[in-house]
Design a protein around this motif. Structure first.
Motif, PDB file in Angstrom:
ATOM      1  N   SER A 468       0.823  -1.212   0.000  1.00  0.00           N
ATOM      2  CA  SER A 468       0.000   0.000   0.000  1.00  0.00           C
ATOM      3  C   SER A 468       0.854   1.258   0.000  1.00  0.00           C
ATOM      4  O   SER A 468       0.520   2.252  -0.652  1.00  0.00           O
ATOM      5  N   ALA A 469       1.977   1.207   0.715  1.00  0.00           N
ATOM      6  CA  ALA A 469       2.862   2.374   0.749  1.00  0.00           C
ATOM      7  C   ALA A 469       3.571   2.572  -0.584  1.00  0.00           C
ATOM      8  O   ALA A 469       3.707   3.701  -1.075  1.00  0.00           O
ATOM      9  N   VAL A 470       3.993   1.466  -1.210  1.00  0.00           N
ATOM     10  CA  VAL A 470       4.714   1.552  -2.478  1.00  0.00           C
ATOM     11  C   VAL A 470       3.818   2.075  -3.590  1.00  0.00           C
ATOM     12  O   VAL A 470       4.248   2.835  -4.465  1.00  0.00           O
ATOM     13  N   LYS A 471       2.542   1.690  -3.576  1.00  0.00           N
ATOM     14  CA  LYS A 471       1.621   2.107  -4.630  1.00  0.00           C
ATOM     15  C   LYS A 471       1.481   3.623  -4.696  1.00  0.00           C
ATOM     16  O   LYS A 471       1.177   4.186  -5.752  1.00  0.00           O
ATOM     17  N   LYS A 472       1.706   4.303  -3.574  1.00  0.00           N
ATOM     18  CA  LYS A 472       1.551   5.753  -3.529  1.00  0.00           C
ATOM     19  C   LYS A 472       2.764   6.476  -4.123  1.00  0.00           C
ATOM     20  O   LYS A 472       2.704   7.673  -4.383  1.00  0.00           O
ATOM     21  N   ARG A 473       3.867   5.762  -4.309  1.00  0.00           N
ATOM     22  CA  ARG A 473       5.086   6.399  -4.787  1.00  0.00           C
ATOM     23  C   ARG A 473       5.064   6.536  -6.310  1.00  0.00           C
ATOM     24  O   ARG A 473       4.661   5.620  -7.019  1.00  0.00           O
ATOM     25  N   ARG A 474       5.504   7.679  -6.763  1.00  0.00           N
ATOM     26  CA  ARG A 474       5.487   7.975  -8.194  1.00  0.00           C
ATOM     27  C   ARG A 474       6.513   7.110  -8.926  1.00  0.00           C
ATOM     28  O   ARG A 474       7.652   6.967  -8.493  1.00  0.00           O
ATOM     29  N   VAL A 475       6.094   6.538 -10.039  1.00  0.00           N
ATOM     30  CA  VAL A 475       6.978   5.744 -10.888  1.00  0.00           C
ATOM     31  C   VAL A 475       7.361   6.576 -12.103  1.00  0.00           C
ATOM     32  O   VAL A 475       6.514   7.203 -12.737  1.00  0.00           O
ATOM     33  N   PHE A 476       8.655   6.614 -12.415  1.00  0.00           N
ATOM     34  CA  PHE A 476       9.124   7.349 -13.583  1.00  0.00           C
ATOM     35  C   PHE A 476      10.256   6.566 -14.229  1.00  0.00           C
ATOM     36  O   PHE A 476      10.630   5.491 -13.741  1.00  0.00           O
ATOM     37  N   GLN A 477      10.789   7.066 -15.318  1.00  0.00           N
ATOM     38  CA  GLN A 477      11.803   6.332 -16.067  1.00  0.00           C
ATOM     39  C   GLN A 477      13.186   6.951 -15.900  1.00  0.00           C
ATOM     40  O   GLN A 477      13.319   8.161 -15.687  1.00  0.00           O
ATOM     41  N   THR A 478      14.191   6.100 -15.988  1.00  0.00           N
ATOM     42  CA  THR A 478      15.579   6.538 -15.889  1.00  0.00           C
ATOM     43  C   THR A 478      16.409   5.710 -16.865  1.00  0.00           C
ATOM     44  O   THR A 478      15.998   4.591 -17.229  1.00  0.00           O
ATOM     45  N   PRO A 479      17.540   6.211 -17.356  1.00  0.00           N
ATOM     46  CA  PRO A 479      18.345   5.454 -18.321  1.00  0.00           C
ATOM     47  C   PRO A 479      18.763   4.083 -17.776  1.00  0.00           C
ATOM     48  O   PRO A 479      19.120   3.947 -16.605  1.00  0.00           O
ATOM     49  N   SER A 480      18.721   3.083 -18.655  1.00  0.00           N
ATOM     50  CA  SER A 480      19.098   1.724 -18.273  1.00  0.00           C
ATOM     51  C   SER A 480      20.436   1.354 -18.894  1.00  0.00           C
ATOM     52  O   SER A 480      20.931   2.024 -19.807  1.00  0.00           O
ATOM     53  N   VAL A 481      21.025   0.263 -18.415  1.00  0.00           N
ATOM     54  CA  VAL A 481      22.357  -0.144 -18.866  1.00  0.00           C
ATOM     55  C   VAL A 481      22.364  -0.618 -20.315  1.00  0.00           C
ATOM     56  O   VAL A 481      23.425  -0.662 -20.952  1.00  0.00           O
ATOM     57  N   ASP A 482      21.179  -0.950 -20.866  1.00  0.00           N
ATOM     58  CA  ASP A 482      21.136  -1.420 -22.256  1.00  0.00           C
ATOM     59  C   ASP A 482      20.886  -0.295 -23.256  1.00  0.00           C
ATOM     60  O   ASP A 482      20.638  -0.543 -24.434  1.00  0.00           O
ATOM     61  N   GLY A 483      20.932   0.952 -22.779  1.00  0.00           N
ATOM     62  CA  GLY A 483      20.738   2.093 -23.665  1.00  0.00           C
ATOM     63  C   GLY A 483      19.315   2.588 -23.734  1.00  0.00           C
ATOM     64  O   GLY A 483      19.046   3.639 -24.315  1.00  0.00           O
ATOM     65  N   GLY A 484      18.387   1.858 -23.145  1.00  0.00           N
ATOM     66  CA  GLY A 484      16.990   2.285 -23.111  1.00  0.00           C
ATOM     67  C   GLY A 484      16.647   2.920 -21.782  1.00  0.00           C
ATOM     68  O   GLY A 484      17.432   3.693 -21.226  1.00  0.00           O
ATOM     69  N   THR A 485      15.474   2.595 -21.256  1.00  0.00           N
ATOM     70  CA  THR A 485      15.053   3.110 -19.960  1.00  0.00           C
ATOM     71  C   THR A 485      14.422   1.992 -19.138  1.00  0.00           C
ATOM     72  O   THR A 485      13.972   0.985 -19.674  1.00  0.00           O
ATOM     73  N   VAL A 486      14.434   2.179 -17.827  1.00  0.00           N
ATOM     74  CA  VAL A 486      13.711   1.297 -16.913  1.00  0.00           C
ATOM     75  C   VAL A 486      12.881   2.174 -15.989  1.00  0.00           C
ATOM     76  O   VAL A 486      13.124   3.375 -15.847  1.00  0.00           O
ATOM     77  N   TYR A 487      11.882   1.574 -15.363  1.00  0.00           N
ATOM     78  CA  TYR A 487      11.089   2.295 -14.380  1.00  0.00           C
ATOM     79  C   TYR A 487      11.857   2.380 -13.062  1.00  0.00           C
ATOM     80  O   TYR A 487      12.656   1.499 -12.727  1.00  0.00           O
TER      81      TYR A 487
END
Length: 714
Positions: A468-487
């Motif tokens: 329940s606490a985690v669901k309230k946290r904002r999810v966004f993207q950041t660069p990933s090691v494969d050149g794309g992005t991860v959440y």
């Protein structure tokens, strides 16, 4: 007017030059006496990129930086006009629209400080629907000068309008050095010498965006909440990169209050330490050891661990493995027993997590735990060693500051890295430190307590509590090691940045380690990503196959802390707590809060006090109890100052004074109650098994005081 002769012109040039040199000398003497850190920077500086241009016969000057004129020969005139423009654009009637105040939902924990703060906010005339910005009145609560230049604009503005909290940022130190010829810095600083006024200098060489961010963050974090909540920005000479970094940093600092500690949290940690030390705990002192022949693998519980653990198993006999926090369960599930296990969290939750694995599976693994770990955790292991964090005042309380480890917060990964480097590991690999996830429904190893493959009753209960606490946290993207992005989430991203900062510091040390990222998640600056094949190949080159005996090593290094020493220290803390709270009570009562200026100067004065611990009269350094009391109170006092000034400055004139009385009443209530609360928790001889403080989670209800303050502020 008669034309000057050549001799008269030469005399004028000599007189002008003498004036500039006299001003330089005066400024250097002032900084040497009052701000020695700035003096040291200036004394060793050679001007190579910036110069002052004085044209004979002209009343104005110029500055040339990197071969370009900054003022076109009219520095004083330009700066005066610019300062007037800033004042015209920011009249008293203009509201400061930055970040909203904290609301009731910011203080929902059932401890007596949060309850007081929540009731203060409930009584505030400012609500989310009525908030229209902050009213500055006839002062500038905070003015951020982006660029020093020749200083004329700073001199002009500080003469014309009172500024409570001034901040000067200059990322080209040579420009600041040249200003020593043109303005009287002692006079400028004197305008901030009144009680409650302050001037911060953030000066350092910074060219790249990351360097600028570090400069701003290093100097300005302590200015919260004035920066960024009440800041007016003066961008001199339009430094776009500096302005961008300051505004980005402002976004980070606007939520920094969530990272402030609090009295309740500090008390839980201190109570845990008391039990651990009384039970005869041994601690590992910081010792700079010679390089280890084997590399160290620091293991977290990120989702990529499941895929990459096979490569670790292939070279298991050639590496030293430390499991960090929740990584122990998935490592054991994958058939890898770590050489030692590290813990940082003080919550009773850690005991539950480890118990759920089974004591028979973990008993023989050496435990390296922070001194404030929950006291039931050590009962699960046969070989227990504690470590002290340098950014914690408990080692100072015991006279062990020199033996504590730096940069252990905020995650156990930081602690494992810092301690591993001290133990001599120079080749370090990071596994399961993803700080991100491809699937929003899977942010941990499947075999961790938060994973799909774990179905014990305790694990399910913990998953439910955390979900329940985690669901309230904002999810966004950041660069990933494969050149794309991860959440990622704010807590993961903050942890990633802290590890990057630690890696930066370690690489800047005299014995820099080579750290490689063997996780398939977010990019970790300073730790290049390494493939499975490259990891195996590099480890196969190692010749050392001898077993690493963590227990033997720790036995030889560890030392004991006498339980009587800690008991006596706690009595000293209580005495100092009574003294400090009494001083704060007198300060608040003496402020006689009537308006915005009174509020700003009180809050700014107390803010400065919280960031320094002065030595007692007749001593050369602060005592251990002084440091400990500072840590106990700082976070909660910051929250009181934060709530008071935000809601106060947002209040309309006709409701301001009544709100200030409510805030003052609540603030005094906390200060007058804290020493008694401390004595009940720390000075009574309680049994660990029956003491509710020994079974607390972070944020649990305070067993002592909540009911007594239900109606404070109402």
């Amino acid at each position: 007017m008669a034309k000057k002769s050549k001799k008269q012109n030469r005399q004028t040039e000599q007189d002008d030059g003498q004036i500039f040199m006299q001003r330089l000398q005066k400024n250097l003497e002032y900084f040497q006496k009052r701000r020695p850190a700035i003096y040291q920077m200036l004394a060793n500086m050679e001007l190579q990129r910036v110069e002052l241009v004085v044209t004979p016969g002209r009343d104005d000057v110029d500055m040339v930086a990197n071969g370009k004129s900054c003022y076109r020969g009219v520095a004083r005139e330009y700066s005066m006009d610019e300062a007037d423009k800033v004042l015209d654009e920011n009249p008293e009637s203009k509201r400061i629209r930055t970040f909203s105040p904290p609301w009731e939902n910011s203080y929902v924990r059932e401890n007596f400080a949060d309850r007081i703060l929540q009731n203060i906010i409930k009584s505030s005339p400012v609500t989310p629907s009525t908030f229209k910005g902050y009213i500055r009145g006839n002062i500038f609560p905070s003015m951020v000068f982006l660029g020093c230049g020749l200083g004329y604009h700073i001199d002009a503005l500080t003469k014309k309008s009172p500024i409570v909290n001034g901040i000067i940022i200059e990322r080209e130190p040579e420009k600041f050095a040249v200003s020593l010829y043109t303005v009287d810095w002692e006079e400028i600083c004197s305008r901030f010498s009144r009680k409650g006024f302050s001037l911060t200098f953030a000066i350092g060489r910074a060219e790249q965006p990351e360097e600028i961010r570090r400069l701003v963050s290093r100097y300005m974090t302590k200015d919260v909440p004035f920066y960024p909540f009440f800041s007016t920005y003066y961008n001199h000479l339009a430094d776009v990169e500096l302005a961008k970094a300051v505004l980005e940093n402002a976004n980070d600092l606007a939520v920094i209050s969530t990272n402030w500690s609090n009295y309740d949290n500090e008390m839980m940690r201190l109570s845990n330490t008391a039990y651990n030390m009384r039970h005869g705990g041994r601690y590992l002192p910081k010792t700079e050891m010679p390089p280890q022949s084997k590399p160290l693998v620091v293991v977290g519980s990120g989702p990529s661990l499941d895929k990459r653990v096979e490569s670790l198993k292939k070279v298991r006999d050639k590496v030293v493995v430390v499991s960090a926090g929740t990584a122990l369960r998935p490592l054991l599930a994958h058939g890898v027993t770590p050489d030692f296990h590290a813990e940082l969290d003080p919550s009773y939750l850690i005991y539950q997590l480890l118990s759920d694995i089974g004591q028979d599976k973990i008993r023989d693994i050496p435990l390296l735990a922070v001194n404030e770990v929950n006291p039931f955790v050590p009962t699960l292991f046969d070989n227990v060693y504690y470590y002290f964090k340098r950014d914690n005042m408990q080692p100072a309380l015991l006279g062990l500051s020199a033996e504590s480890f730096a940069n252990c917060n905020p995650t156990v990964t930081n602690a494992a890295l810092s301690i591993g480097h001290s133990l001599g590991f120079r080749q370090i690999y990071l596994f399961g430190t993803d700080y991100g996830f491809e699937d929003k429904e899977r942010d941990h190893s499947s075999k961790s307590v938060y994973g799909d493959d774990t179905d014990s009753s305790i694990a399910k209960d913990i998953q439910k509590r955390v979900h329940s606490a985690v669901k309230k946290r904002r999810v966004f993207q950041t660069p990933s090691v494969d050149g794309g992005t991860v959440y990622t989430r704010s807590d993961y991203y903050s942890a990633k940045r802290s590890v990057e900062e630690l890696i930066y510091r370690l690489r800047s040390s005299g014995t820099p380690p080579d750290i490689r990222n063997c996780s398939d998640g977010a990019v970790i600056e300073g730790a290049p990503w390494m493939s499975e094949d490259d990891f195996i190949g590099q480890c196969e080159e190692a010749q050392d196959r001898l077993a690493f005996g963590a227990g033997e090593l720790f036995d030889g290094l560890s030392r004991t802390v006498g339980s009587e020493l800690f008991t006596d220290a706690l009595k000293g803390v209580h005495k100092e707590l009574e003294r400090v709270c009494g001083e704060h009570v007198r300060t608040v009562k003496a402020a006689r809060l009537r308006g915005r200026r009174d509020l700003c100067t009180l809050v700014n004065s107390m803010r400065e006090q919280l960031h320094r611990v002065p030595a007692s009269p007749g001593t050369t350094a602060p005592s251990g109890p002084q440091f400990m009391v500072s840590q106990l109170l700082r976070g909660t006092l910051q929250h009181f100052l934060y709530v008071g000034i935000c809601h106060g400055m947002a209040s309309e004139d006709d409701s301001l004074e009544s709100f200030l009385k409510i805030w003052e009443q609540g603030f005094l209530n906390f200060l007058e109650t804290a020493p008694e609360h401390f004595a009940k928790v720390m000075l009574c001889d309680r049994d660990m098994d029956s003491d509710p403080w020994s079974r607390r989670f972070i944020g649990d209800r305070d067993p002592e005081f909540v009911a007594d303050v239900e109606k404070v502020g109402e």
